[in-house]
Enzyme design. Structure first.
Site, PDB file in Angstrom:
ATOM      1  N   HIS A 470       0.855  -1.163   0.113  1.00 25.17           N
ATOM      2  CA  HIS A 470       0.112   0.252  -0.116  1.00 25.17           C
ATOM      3  C   HIS A 470       0.879   1.212  -0.073  1.00 25.17           C
ATOM      4  O   HIS A 470       0.551   2.098  -0.750  1.00 25.17           O
ATOM      5  CB  HIS A 470      -0.890  -0.086   1.150  1.00 25.17           C
ATOM      6  CG  HIS A 470      -1.688   1.079   1.530  1.00 25.17           C
ATOM      7  ND1 HIS A 470      -3.105   1.072   1.687  1.00 25.17           N
ATOM      8  CD2 HIS A 470      -1.331   2.471   1.825  1.00 25.17           C
ATOM      9  CE1 HIS A 470      -3.384   2.344   1.722  1.00 25.17           C
ATOM     10  NE2 HIS A 470      -2.361   3.446   1.855  1.00 25.17           N
ATOM     11  N   GLU A 471       1.830   1.090   0.820  1.00 23.94           N
ATOM     12  CA  GLU A 471       2.786   2.520   1.040  1.00 23.94           C
ATOM     13  C   GLU A 471       3.507   2.778  -0.135  1.00 23.94           C
ATOM     14  O   GLU A 471       3.785   3.742  -0.795  1.00 23.94           O
ATOM     15  CB  GLU A 471       3.405   2.560   2.460  1.00 23.94           C
ATOM     16  CG  GLU A 471       2.657   2.431   3.681  1.00 23.94           C
ATOM     17  CD  GLU A 471       1.655   3.521   3.865  1.00 23.94           C
ATOM     18  OE1 GLU A 471       1.782   4.543   3.045  1.00 23.94           O
ATOM     19  OE2 GLU A 471       0.680   3.594   4.713  1.00 23.94           O
ATOM     20  N   HIS A 475       0.671   4.242  -2.860  1.00 21.15           N
ATOM     21  CA  HIS A 475       1.162   5.643  -2.935  1.00 21.15           C
ATOM     22  C   HIS A 475       2.203   6.305  -3.645  1.00 21.15           C
ATOM     23  O   HIS A 475       2.473   7.283  -3.847  1.00 21.15           O
ATOM     24  CB  HIS A 475       1.396   6.258  -1.341  1.00 21.15           C
ATOM     25  CG  HIS A 475      -0.144   6.216  -0.668  1.00 21.15           C
ATOM     26  ND1 HIS A 475      -1.251   6.504  -1.034  1.00 21.15           N
ATOM     27  CD2 HIS A 475      -0.288   5.753   0.830  1.00 21.15           C
ATOM     28  CE1 HIS A 475      -2.083   6.626  -0.016  1.00 21.15           C
ATOM     29  NE2 HIS A 475      -1.596   5.914   0.965  1.00 21.15           N
ATOM     30  N   GLU A 528      -6.659   6.678  -0.852  1.00 19.65           N
ATOM     31  CA  GLU A 528      -6.312   5.443  -0.152  1.00 19.65           C
ATOM     32  C   GLU A 528      -6.801   4.134  -0.924  1.00 19.65           C
ATOM     33  O   GLU A 528      -6.426   3.177  -0.638  1.00 19.65           O
ATOM     34  CB  GLU A 528      -7.158   5.705   1.151  1.00 19.65           C
ATOM     35  CG  GLU A 528      -6.497   6.669   2.194  1.00 19.65           C
ATOM     36  CD  GLU A 528      -5.101   6.596   2.280  1.00 19.65           C
ATOM     37  OE1 GLU A 528      -4.503   5.428   2.182  1.00 19.65           O
ATOM     38  OE2 GLU A 528      -4.252   7.712   2.566  1.00 19.65           O
TER      39      GLU A 528
END
Length: 757
Positions: A470-471, A475, A528
């Site tokens: 995810h990070e 992103h 997100e």
């Protein structure tokens, strides 16, 4: 961008009379989970110099975190000051004797301790996760007796009575507009004066864009003159106020403007005395910096907080990105914009943490594979950054996290221009993951019995994988198409083709426009959702699971539990939707609901949600994921959705992005799912988020001591009572003075602005 994880009714008629909704949604239950953050081993391994560096950074973070009270609600600073006075004069055990003598039951006194711990944890009286107000779960007149008969009231009767008179009503009030944070009629916020509407927010954003000013460290105040004409004040957070000072990039902006027929005044000095204390501690930390990057970073942060300059904070963030693999990691400033109803003002936060070497090694291997894995994402290479800027990715044990809540992972800085050209850092907060998301079997809702043991076994490992993906690759991926102030494009207009339309690129970001300013109210949640979807999509890649040490049947279980966790989170998300206002109160939970909708739409029995009746005879539900269809049905659906999300983001297509995202985020009672009915079941079965007790550091001579506290509401209160030993009373004075100076902007909370919610 921060990444969080996915009781009893009112006992008395009086409190229930606060409104028809005065139910468990607006209280913290007496049996709420409380955990202590364990960083003893991490702290023990620090050298004396590293401890001093961490100590002063922690002090800076804790001081700055107090600004969040002023960013949350008009009454929050007074509630904090009242609680601080109360518990400085008598610790929770001493106050308990007095409370029981005043006629409170043990349950009522515990309810008050839980409330106080909640205010400290959230830095205000609204939940940081979900933006819902919480009120004390005991009769108001009983709490009043405890407060006015307390040791604090005997020592300073006028001050304590004054604080209670200022915040007592608002502490308990659940009138509709005060139940949630929001703008205009939708709720309360102190990022804007109480008379501001969404129209004012849009106008102010356009004004800020026109002056190349960032909204991150601002608040907006509107006053209407005798002729009914609005005058706007944009106030920057800084130590310096209106006094003349040496020219800086900020001073030239401090003046009056006329914009689209409305007068705007740019001022500074918001939170000045608080930021003064932040700056003093950053100056002290500078003496113990490990290298020149850290020293220059702190110098720029000091400049930023002194002058009110986001440009200086960006320069500090550049040095921070270049400070690779430090032993003590930190970040501080006006960072996350989740709680601004418009989505562009940053809440203050500061963290200090110590690198966990073993877990970091796995993340470093993920970083090493990142360029290969980026090619697996379902959009053309022209929609990916021209060069992958290899970031730091570390697992940290948090020593201090000041602000309104503690995330599980972070990808920062949030400045688009830096992320696209300089890079970013990823951190996973290991000791937060260890305590905040541990689940007891009997509290596991909405899963089949067969799934529960598997879920408990693999939830932690699968969440490590999800946070990592995810990070770093969520992103950290994707390109924004930009035309700069000279008219030059960062993409080839002739050859780049939109894979959704087959045509050339029709839209992009112009100079001064950012993702947040353009996509405003949906920006946080949309991003997100993109990052969560990348995590689900890439966890299917065998190479990823090998990096984390999973192969064969274990790897398949990690995938299954990761997908199951996301689907269950999509259902739990309904707690954070407000049907009356048709809005979502939490960016990550809205994102997880959208993913649930996408996977339900894929059909073929991939996911089923079945309403049932629980063993207690009350409504319940079961969510099932067919693990044999994750790759054949789930992956193609996610692939199509992810590509659309990225293309609309890259091209700055706000209309297309809103239509797509708001379409999936709509909550209706349409069959077969009947989500509004399911929401009632979710509320009935919800579990409150845990409160986290953090340690303090204390300077004794030239040694730094770590002070730890028990995992209870009383322990959490003690940690705050001992947080500011030198200047507690002064800080209470500062907070109440700052709140009082602006109180006129929120007078008469019922008088919501007319015209627009």
């Amino acid at each position: 961008m921060g990444e969080p994880e996915a009781g009893s009714e009112f006992a008395n008629g009086e409190a229930a009379a606060a409104g028809p909704m005065a139910d468990t949604q607006y209280i913290l239950p007496n049996d709420i989970g409380v955990s202590s953050l364990d960083c003893r081993e991490a702290f023990r391994l620090l050298s004396p110099t590293e401890r001093l560096y961490a100590h002063h950074l922690s002090r800076a973070a804790w001081y700055g975190g107090l600004a969040v009270l002023l960013q949350t609600s008009p009454e929050a600073p007074y509630i904090y000051a009242l609680l601080s006075r109360l518990f400085r004069a008598q610790d929770p055990d001493q106050l308990r004797q007095h409370a029981l003598a005043e006629g409170l039951t043990e349950e009522e006194y515990q309810a008050f301790l839980v409330y106080a711990a909640g205010v400290y944890s959230n830095m205000g009286n609204y939940k940081s996760f979900g933006d819902t107000k919480f009120v004390p779960n005991l009769p108001k007149e009983k709490l009043e007796r405890v407060i006015l008969g307390s040791e604090a009231a005997q020592q300073h009767p006028e001050e304590v009575r004054g604080l209670w008179q200022t915040c007592g009503e608002l502490m308990f009030s659940l009138e509709p507009r005060l139940r949630h944070l929001g703008l205009g009629k939708e709720g309360i916020t102190t990022y804007f004066s109480g008379n501001c509407t969404m129209e004012d927010a849009k106008l102010a954003q356009d004004f800020l864009d026109s002056q190349n000013l960032s909204a991150y460290n601002t608040r907006l105040f509107k006053e209407v003159d005798g002729e009914g004409k609005p005058h706007y004040e944009v106030r920057l957070a800084s130590v310096l106020g209106s006094e003349p000072s040496l020219d800086s990039e900020v001073t030239s902006k401090l003046k009056s403007y006329e914009f689209r027929g409305s007068p705007f005044q740019v001022t500074r000095g918001d939170y000045a005395p608080i930021l003064q204390k932040v700056v003093e501690q950053l100056e002290k930390a500078k003496a113990y910096a490990a290298n020149s990057h850290q020293g220059q970073m702190l110098a720029q942060y000091i400049e930023s907080f002194t002058q009110g300059s986001i440009e200086a904070h960006k320069r500090g963030s550049r040095f921070w990105i270049q400070d690779k693999g430090p032993i003590v990691e930190s970040y501080i400033g006006f960072i996350e914009s989740y709680r601004d109803p418009f989505g562009s003002r940053g809440e203050f936060e500061g963290f200090v943490a110590v690198v966990n070497k073993a877990m970091s090694a796995k993340f470093e291997r993920l970083v090493a594979s990142a360029e290969q894995l980026l090619k697996e994402l379902p959009w053309p290479p022209t929609f990916e950054k021209d060069k992958f800027l290899t970031p730091d990715f570390t697992s940290l044990d948090v020593l201090t996290f000041a602000g309104s809540g503690i995330p599980a992972g972070i990808n920062i800085p949030n400045y688009d221009d830096l992320r696209q050209t300089e890079g970013f850092k990823n951190v996973s907060l290991g000791n937060v993951l260890a305590v905040a998301y541990a689940t007891q079997r009997e509290k596991l809702t909405f899963l089949e019995e067969d799934d529960k043991d598997l879920y408990i076994l693999w939830k932690g490992p699968s969440f490590d994988v999800q946070v990592g993906l995810h990070e770093l690759l969520g992103h950290g991926s994707g390109k924004l198409f930009v035309q700069d102030e000279k008219g030059a494009f960062n993409f080839d207009q002739e050859t780049v083709i939109n894979p959704e339309t087959g045509e050339q690129i029709q839209s992009w970001y112009r100079s001064g426009e950012t993702w947040d300013s353009k996509f405003s109210t949906i920006a946080s949640s949309y991003e997100e959702c993109r990052a969560e979807s990348v995590g689900l999509y890439l966890c299917l890649h065998p190479q990823v699971l090998e990096i984390f040490g999973f192969e064969g049947a274990d790897a398949e279980d990690v995938i299954y539990v990761n997908w199951l966790n996301m689907v269950r989170a999509g259902l739990l998300a309904l707690e954070f939707y407000t049907p009356e206002a048709f809005n979502w109160r939490q960016a990550h939970m809205q994102a997880r609901f959208v993913i649930l909708r996408v996977l339900l739409e894929a059909g073929e029995g991939l996911i089923t949600i079945t309403p049932t009746t629980g063993s207690d005879g009350r409504p319940d539900a079961r969510v099932c994921l067919d693990r044999s269809k994750i790759r054949s049905v789930g992956k193609p659906a996610l692939e199509r959705f992810l590509r659309r999300l990225q293309v609309l983001k890259s091209t700055g297509d706000v209309a297309g992005g809103r239509a797509l995202y708001e379409g999936y985020a709509a909550v209706t009672d349409a069959p077969p799912e009947c989500f509004l009915t399911l929401r009632d079941t979710v509320l009935l079965r919800k579990e409150s988020r845990k409160l986290i007790v953090q340690p303090n550091t204390r300077l004794e001579g030239s040694d730094v001591q770590l002070l730890e506290y028990e995992a209870s509401a009383a322990g959490l209160i003690r940690s705050f009572s001992e947080r500011f030993p030198e200047d507690g009373p002064e800080l209470e004075e500062i907070l109440t003075q700052l709140a009082t100076a602006d109180a006129r902007f929120w007078k008469g909370p019922s008088e919501a602005p007319s015209g627009q919610a």
